[in-house]
Every structure is written in C-alpha cells, then in structure tokens.
Design a protein around this motif. Structure first.
Motif, PDB file in Angstrom:
ATOM      1  N   ASN B  36       0.904  -1.324   0.004  1.00 14.25           N
ATOM      2  CA  ASN B  36       0.045  -0.007  -0.003  1.00 14.25           C
ATOM      3  C   ASN B  36       0.962   1.233   0.212  1.00 14.25           C
ATOM      4  OD1 ASN B  36      -1.989  -1.824   2.237  1.00 14.25           O
ATOM      5  ND2 ASN B  36      -2.732  -1.423   0.124  1.00 14.25           N
ATOM      6  N   GLY B  37       0.433   2.275  -0.819  1.00 11.94           N
ATOM      7  CA  GLY B  37       1.266   3.603  -0.811  1.00 11.94           C
ATOM      8  C   GLY B  37       2.498   3.519  -1.528  1.00 11.94           C
ATOM      9  N   GLY B  39       2.974   3.459  -4.918  1.00 11.79           N
ATOM     10  CA  GLY B  39       2.828   4.221  -5.895  1.00 11.79           C
ATOM     11  C   GLY B  39       1.974   3.666  -7.123  1.00 11.79           C
ATOM     12  N   LYS B  40       1.103   2.634  -7.058  1.00 12.94           N
ATOM     13  CA  LYS B  40       0.641   1.872  -8.201  1.00 12.94           C
ATOM     14  C   LYS B  40      -0.354   2.552  -8.818  1.00 12.94           C
ATOM     15  CE  LYS B  40      -0.490  -1.653  -5.365  1.00 12.94           C
ATOM     16  NZ  LYS B  40       0.071  -0.964  -4.220  1.00 12.94           N
ATOM     17  N   SER B  41      -1.427   3.339  -7.818  1.00 16.19           N
ATOM     18  CA  SER B  41      -2.374   4.064  -8.390  1.00 16.19           C
ATOM     19  C   SER B  41      -1.894   5.324  -9.234  1.00 16.19           C
ATOM     20  CB  SER B  41      -3.530   4.232  -7.518  1.00 16.19           C
ATOM     21  OG  SER B  41      -4.165   3.396  -6.920  1.00 16.19           O
ATOM     22  N   THR B  42      -0.970   5.737  -8.350  1.00 13.27           N
ATOM     23  CA  THR B  42      -0.384   6.936  -9.103  1.00 13.27           C
ATOM     24  C   THR B  42       0.161   6.821 -10.434  1.00 13.27           C
ATOM     25  OG1 THR B  42       0.495   7.869  -6.869  1.00 13.27           O
ATOM     26  CG2 THR B  42       1.683   8.698  -8.656  1.00 13.27           C
ATOM     27  N   HIS B 203      -3.214  -7.006  -5.480  1.00 16.02           N
ATOM     28  CA  HIS B 203      -2.581  -7.417  -4.295  1.00 16.02           C
ATOM     29  C   HIS B 203      -2.445  -8.890  -4.308  1.00 16.02           C
ATOM     30  CE1 HIS B 203      -1.901  -3.576  -2.405  1.00 16.02           C
ATOM     31  NE2 HIS B 203      -2.842  -3.097  -2.721  1.00 16.02           N
TER      32      HIS B 203
HETATM   33  N1  LIG Z   1      -2.981  13.765  -4.149  1.00 15.35           N
HETATM   34  C1  LIG Z   1      -2.045  13.462  -3.216  1.00 15.35           C
HETATM   35  N2  LIG Z   1      -1.483  14.100  -2.323  1.00 15.35           N
HETATM   36  C2  LIG Z   1      -0.619  13.547  -1.420  1.00 15.35           C
HETATM   37  N3  LIG Z   1      -0.165  12.423  -1.423  1.00 15.35           N
HETATM   38  C3  LIG Z   1      -0.613  11.582  -2.412  1.00 15.35           C
HETATM   39  C4  LIG Z   1      -1.540  12.035  -3.175  1.00 15.35           C
HETATM   40  N4  LIG Z   1      -1.838  10.972  -4.149  1.00 15.35           N
HETATM   41  C5  LIG Z   1      -1.045   9.917  -3.575  1.00 15.35           C
HETATM   42  N5  LIG Z   1      -0.173  10.231  -2.556  1.00 15.35           N
HETATM   43  C6  LIG Z   1       0.796   9.561  -1.826  1.00 15.35           C
HETATM   44  O1  LIG Z   1       1.480   8.841  -2.686  1.00 15.35           O
HETATM   45  C7  LIG Z   1       1.536   7.554  -2.564  1.00 15.35           C
HETATM   46  C8  LIG Z   1       1.240   6.446  -3.193  1.00 15.35           C
HETATM   47  O2  LIG Z   1       0.012   6.449  -3.577  1.00 15.35           O
HETATM   48  P1  LIG Z   1      -0.798   5.627  -4.401  1.00 15.35           P
HETATM   49  O3  LIG Z   1      -2.341   5.612  -4.423  1.00 15.35           O
HETATM   50  O4  LIG Z   1      -0.380   5.639  -5.733  1.00 15.35           O
HETATM   51  O5  LIG Z   1      -0.475   4.163  -3.818  1.00 15.35           O
HETATM   52  P2  LIG Z   1      -0.850   2.596  -4.275  1.00 15.35           P
HETATM   53  O6  LIG Z   1       0.234   1.849  -4.381  1.00 15.35           O
HETATM   54  O7  LIG Z   1      -1.890   2.506  -5.165  1.00 15.35           O
HETATM   55  O8  LIG Z   1      -1.599   2.044  -2.944  1.00 15.35           O
HETATM   56  P3  LIG Z   1      -2.871   0.865  -2.590  1.00 15.35           P
HETATM   57  O9  LIG Z   1      -2.412  -0.162  -2.779  1.00 15.35           O
HETATM   58  O10 LIG Z   1      -3.350   1.513  -1.245  1.00 15.35           O
HETATM   59  O11 LIG Z   1      -4.030   1.674  -3.461  1.00 15.35           O
HETATM   60  C9  LIG Z   1       0.897   7.258  -0.978  1.00 15.35           C
HETATM   61  O12 LIG Z   1       2.156   7.692  -0.044  1.00 15.35           O
HETATM   62  C10 LIG Z   1      -0.090   8.434  -0.986  1.00 15.35           C
HETATM   63  O13 LIG Z   1      -0.383   8.959   0.210  1.00 15.35           O
END
Ligand SMILES: Nc1ncnc2c1ncn2[C@@H]1O[C@H](COP(=O)(O)OP(=O)(O)OP(=O)(O)O)[C@@H](O)[C@H]1O
Ligand SMILES: [Mg+2]
Lengths: 440, 251
Positions: B36-37, B39-42, B203
């Motif tokens: 989690n966190g 950066g996958k969604s990013t 996941h």
């Molecule tokens: N708009 C934003 N402002 C501040 N931080 C952000 C923003 N978008 C994402 N983040 C941060 O960037 C990091 C990556 O987030 P992301 O959503 O890409 O994770 P993820 O791998 O998709 O997680 P998950 O498995 O929970 O979906 C996290 O620490 C998140 O808090």
C-alpha cells in the motif's frame, strides 16, 4: 421604500380604475382601495425588509410601467406562440394582462368544471371569487401583493368540484409584448374535496423591459390533489414577481415545480399552509446567466399534526448571475409528528456568480422530524477526470455534469409536452455541446 | 506499445514515483504488485492523464507518441483505458449515455461516423450478457448506488465495449467475490489479443490464477524493485513484500 414611485402609480391609477374588472362589486372595490392605500404608503419592498434582504427592486422603481387598458394581441408570431402553448390542455392565454379568447382553448370542458378568465368569473361567479380572493395571499405580507390586488386586470379562474378528476392539464399562458408594459394578473385555483387538477403557468415575453406581477391563490380541498407547474421564461430585460399562495385542507396533496429561467430580476414566492396530514412537495430549478438575479422564496407552514413536506431547490449560476434561496419551514406548536425535509443545492460555474441561501427552520412542536441541507459548490474535478478518461473532452464533461445536475428537476415533470419545452429551455441556457438530446 | 523511462512524479513537493522503467509490448500482460502506498495508483493515474501530478523527470511513449503531452480524453481515444480502483459516481448521466458518448468520440477520433443506434444496442447487450450484469444497469446513473463489486464490473463492461489497446486495471479484483472475480476474469480474457496489452495492478495472486501474466513487477517506494515471470507472484504470496524490499536494501 420609495413612496415617490408609489404616488406616481397612485396618480396613474385614477385613469385605469374604471376599466378594471369587478368595479361593480362593492367588496372588490373596497379591497382594491385598501390595497392601493397600503401600496401607496409603502412603495415596492425594500432590502431593509428581512424577506427582501438579498433582492433589491430599485430597478423597477426607476421606470413607470403602464398597464394596457384592453386586449392588444397585435402581431404575435404564431410559431413563437406554438413553442410555448401546449397541445392537449385547456388553456387561458393572457396577453399584456388581458384574456384572449381567440388564442385560448376551452372546448370540451366538463360542464361542472369552471376554467375561465378572472374577468369572466367576476361576472359569472362573483360570490365564489369573493369567498376566496385574498384569503391565501396576505396583503400585509409585502407590497407586491397589495400592488397586485389594486391593479390586476385579469387572470385565471379554476374551480374543480368534489371528486372531479381532470383528465387534461390547464395551462395559463402569460404573455407580455409591450415595452415598459406591466401585466398584473390574479389567479384562483380551487379544487374541492377529492378533486384532482394539474395547472401549468407559463410566463413569457417578447424581448422588452416590462413588469409582470402575478399572484396565484390555490385552495386544495380535503384529500384533493393539485400539481402546479410554473415555467418562468420572461424576456431577459423583464422584471418578474410571481407569488403562489396555497392553502391545503386536511389530507390534501400539493406539488409545485418551479422553473425560474428568465428575467433580469425575478422573484417567486411559494407559501403553503398545511393542515392535518397534508402533503406538500416543492421542487425548484433556477438557472442564472449574464447579470440575472433570480430569487426564490418558499415558506411551508405546518399548522397541524402529521403533515409531510419535501422541498428540493437546485440552482445553477454562471457569469455574473446571482441566485437567492430563502426557504422557511415553520412548525406550529400543535403540529406534532411533522415530517419535513428541505434541501438547496447550488452549482456556481463562474467566479463572479453568487448565491445567497438561507434555509430557516422554526420549530415550536417537540415531536417532529425536520431536516435541511444546503450545498454551494463547483463541478467535481474527480467526476470531470472520470469522464475525460472515458474519451469526453473537458468542456463537454463540464456541460454534461451541469446538465445532469439540472436535469434531475426536469425529469420530475410528468407531462411529456411540458417536459420537452422545459428541457429545450434548459439546453438553450447552457451550452448544448456535450449533451446530445437524441441520446437522452 | 508503451515505453516508460526513468519516470519521476511528485505531488506538490512530495516525490512519489522515483524512476520507473517499464516496457510493454502489444499482446503482453503485466501485473504490478506492491505494498500500500508504493505508487501503483499514481502510476495508473499519470498514464491516463489525471491532474495534480508533476512529472519531474523521464518519459512515457505510447505507440511512438509522447503520452504525457496528451490530454486525458485524447489518450482515451487513442486506446488507453483506466479501470479505476475507486470508480466515480456520476449522478444524472446514465451508463448507456456515457458509453455512447465515449464510443462515438473514439469513432470520431478515428474518422468514423457515429455508431448506428441498433448496432450499438446489440453490442452493449452482448457485453452486458458477457459480464452477467442486469440490463437495468445500463439505464442507471453511472456507478450511482452501485455496490463495490458492481462498480468494478461496470468498469470492465466499459472496457469491453470501448475495446482499448492498453488496458490499465487498478485493483479491479479488490472487492469482488469469487464468482464475480471469475466472471470479470473471463471478460478480460475474452479481450486478450495480440494487439492489446494489459497492466493489472493487484495485491492478490487469486486474480493471476485466472488471468496469467507474462510479467510480474514489484513496485515499492516509487520504484520497480523486482521483475519476473508469473512465478514471482507465487513467491511473493509466500514470502511477502518485505522479502523483495529487504533484498533491495541489501543490494
Ligand atoms: N494527491 C496526493 N497528495 C498527497 N499524497 C498523495 C496524493 N496521491 C497519492 N499520494 C501519496 O502517494 C503515495 C502513493 O499512493 P498510491 O495511491 O499511488 O499508492 P498505491 O500503491 O496505489 O496504494 P494502494 O495499494 O493502497 O492502492 C502514498 O503515500 C499516497 O499517500
Ligand atoms: Mg492504489
């Protein structure tokens, strides 16, 4: 308060008084005289009055609007007329405040039902008019009502007797064509016990500065059901005041749909008094563009127990437009078990657009369920991106979302032909790009 | 099809992606896993053009064009589709209306005429059946009041109708029960073709049992810390992410 304006109108009054309908009726003459005095003392409402805080009508005072003394239908474009006159309705058409028999359609009316012009009613059923006129609209409320009582030149009169269910809607088409004209009309709608009626008020005008001042009184008998639609599409230079004052008897149901689209400055009052277990639904949609000022003012009076009220007003304001929503719900000490919900949602499309929203709950009973909610916001960026990710460009996405917001209210219209006209009006006011009507 | 080189992305001052390198060819299926966190969604958002992110370094080239330069809707019309981790509710816009708008934008983009109304209905109903959805969903507002699983299914329905070239699925499997997962996977599998590539963020190995990936990448702290074949997912399931994270720290 501007009494100078008021005395100018008072002076004018002497020339028009003789031709006003019902002059032969002493009670009406007295009522009008009293109203004229009240108006002369006050002038038009001032922003110092709580109920007019956000709406300054001084623009109206700068001009002297003059009533037309008789019907002057003149050269109305029949195509234009057709775009507002609904088929399959009984219709009363008022042009510059006067009934036009030629444009109206009252054929095949059941013999027990009355649908006629107010001037006609004052001749044919004066006692009935006397019994109702001025009993739902309180003259002391504000001076537009007094103004209307003193000046009204005609209007719509509807009486639906006990248990009669109208199988067609009634349309009041209110047209103003003259420059600096004023159209002051008074309407009465009576549905006796268990009767059902649908009435549509359509306010339109030709591209001029003019003043509409209309008052509609609605009496919904016990267990009767009345739906009143109002589409206000006045010219964009016009001033509009329209008040609907409703008295609901025991178990009576009343639904109002208020579409406020036109006018430079437009104000609507919708006030309903609820009896035991009455149901009242108020829906509203106001769309403001350019420098329009659109004010909607609702009041729901829960006087007795078990009544239900539902209210949803939505506003979309663009450019430098300003919207006002003042919604009051009053629950009297006797009105236990009241169930009331009021919501006002606003969408601001530009930085210069503005809305003043003031929901008020005044609750004197202790066992009630009352709620209200207000939102003022912009389009949701997440939704815009979602649509973009589905191939929709940003501008189209914005228009789609704006339309969807407004369309919730349009979709509540149960009369197909009216639905289509209102939809056209909504689409005409906001960029059609992005909303493909054929796909809806 | 897609070539990501040394991609660095920040939100405000906060670096989130710190040098992603990824090559995706037509016909391939890539799974991206990671804590989690990480950066996958990013990464999914940046590829589909969501605002609020700053690309500070690197590039993403899609079919020879600079992807990051394109407006989100152009990317979509060019065949990039994102199935959202959290699909958005759009009250007042019906599913079928949006599908029509989307499909016609793609057709217009490709110089084709608007879809014929009857053909469109046949196509849509076909896909609704494929995903074992109720036709009523078509006439409801987009995602409004849908359950979590229904929303995910609706994303795949859109994907099946729009036939994108690059399908990015962000945790489409999360929130699906086992039956729904099977149906959705079959839907995805029916879209597999030598011209189409998939990036699946997940996941769970569970999804990969149904849709077998060609490559598995582990994203941690904004970087791809390990890549491998389908077996990597099994290994991850057994040993957890800390295994690769620790590995990387040691290296
Ligand atoms: N708009 C934003 N402002 C501040 N931080 C952000 C923003 N978008 C994402 N983040 C941060 O960037 C990091 C990556 O987030 P992301 O959503 O890409 O994770 P993820 O791998 O998709 O997680 P998950 O498995 O929970 O979906 C996290 O620490 C998140 O808090
Ligand atoms: Mg995520």
């Amino acid at each position: 308060m501007n009494t100078a304006t008021a005395s100018r109108y008072a002076a004018e009054y002497q020339t028009i008084a003789p031709v006003l309908p019902g002059q032969a009726l002493p009670w009406l003459k007295a009522l009008r005289a009293e109203a004229l005095m009240a108006f002369s003392a006050h002038g038009f409402p001032s922003p110092r009055e709580e109920e007019w805080r956000y709406t300054n009508v001084s623009g109206i005072e700068k001009k002297l609007f003059s009533p037309s003394l008789s019907l002057t239908a003149g050269d109305l474009d029949s195509e234009w007329l057709k775009s507002y006159q609904l088929e399959d309705t009984w219709s009363v058409v008022l042009v510059n405040g006067h009934f036009s028999a030629e444009l109206s359609n009252l054929t095949d009316l059941p013999s027990t039902v009355s649908v006629m012009s107010m001037a006609d009613a004052l001749v044919k059923q004066p006692d009935k008019v006397e019994k109702y006129l001025g009993t739902a609209a309180d003259q002391s409320e504000h001076s537009f009502i007094a103004f209307n009582t003193a000046w009204f030149t005609d209007g719509l009169f509807v009486h639906v007797p006990v248990k009669q269910v109208l199988n067609k809607p009634i349309q009041l088409l209110h047209i103003v064509t003259g420059s600096d004209a004023m159209a002051t009309t008074r309407n009465i709608i009576i549905a006796d016990e268990m009767a059902e009626a649908k009435v549509i008020e359509t306010f339109v005008g030709i591209d001029n500065a003019y003043l509409t001042a209309a008052v509609t009184e609605v009496f919904v008998g016990s267990n009767a059901d009345v739906t009143l639609y109002k589409m206000q599409s006045e010219s964009d230079k016009a001033y509009h005041f329209g008040g609907s004052y409703i008295k609901q008897a025991r178990d009576a149901r009343f639904t109002h749909h208020n579409f406020a689209f036109g006018g430079l400055l437009a104000r609507s009052d919708i006030h309903a008094d609820l009896d035991h277990a009455s149901e009242c639904e108020l829906n509203g949609l106001y769309l403001g563009v350019k420098r329009q000022h659109i004010d909607n003012h609702t009041r729901i009076n829960h006087l007795k127990p078990y009544a239900i009220s539902r209210e949803l007003y939505k506003g979309v304001l663009d450019d430098r437009a300003r919207g006002v929503f003042q919604g009051r719900v009053i629950v009297a000490i006797d009105a236990q078990k009241t169930d009331s919900q009021m919501n006002n949602r606003n969408l601001l499309l530009s930085d210069d657009a503005e809305v003043d929203t003031k929901p008020q709950l005044e609750i004197y009973a202790d066992d009630v369920k009352c709620g209200h909610g207000v939102t003022v916001g912009q389009l949701d960026e997440k939704s815009i991106f979602y649509l973009q990710s589905r191939c929709v460009d940003e501008e189209t996405a914005r228009n789609m979302l704006t339309f969807a917001f407004a369309n919730e209210m349009v979709d509540k219209i149960k009369i197909r032909s009216l639905h289509d006209i209102v939809l056209e009006q909504v689409l005409a006011r906001f960029p059609q790009e992005g909303v493909n009507k054929e796909w809806l | 099809m897609l070539s990501i080189k040394n991609l660095h992305v920040s939100v405000g001052d906060k670096p989130i992606l710190k040098g992603i390198n990824l090559e995706i060819k037509a016909g391939e299926i890539h799974a991206i896993m990671g804590p989690n966190g990480s950066g996958k969604s990013t990464l999914s958002h940046v590829l589909s053009g969501k605002g609020g992110y700053t690309v500070t370094e690197g590039s993403a080239t899609y079919q020879g064009k600079d992807l990051l330069e394109m407006a989100p809707e152009i990317r979509a019309r060019e065949g990039v589709f994102l199935a959202f981790q959290y699909p958005v509710e759009i009250p007042g816009v019906s599913n079928i209306y949006l599908l029509k708008a989307a499909l016609n934008s793609i057709r217009k983009h490709n110089g084709q005429p608007e879809v014929d109304a009857m053909d469109f209905l046949t196509l849509v109903k076909d896909k609704v059946r494929l995903l074992e959805m109720d036709e009523k969903f078509l006439y409801r507002a987009v995602n409004e009041g849908f359950s979590g699983g229904e929303k995910k299914r609706n994303e795949i329905l859109q994907m099946a109708i729009l036939e994108p070239k690059l399908c990015i699925m962000d945790e489409t499997d999360s929130g699906l029960d086992i039956d729904a997962l099977k149906i959705v996977s079959e839907g995805v599998n029916s879209l597999r073709s030598p011209e189409r590539a998939f990036v699946m963020v997940t996941h769970y190995q569970r999804l990969l049992d149904y849709i077998k990936p060609d490559f598995v990448h582990v994203l941690a702290h904004g970087q791809i810390v390990k890549s491998g074949g389908a077996d990597l997912a099994l290994e991850l399931e057994e040993k957890g992410y800390s295994w690769v994270e620790d590995n990387q720290a040691a290296a």
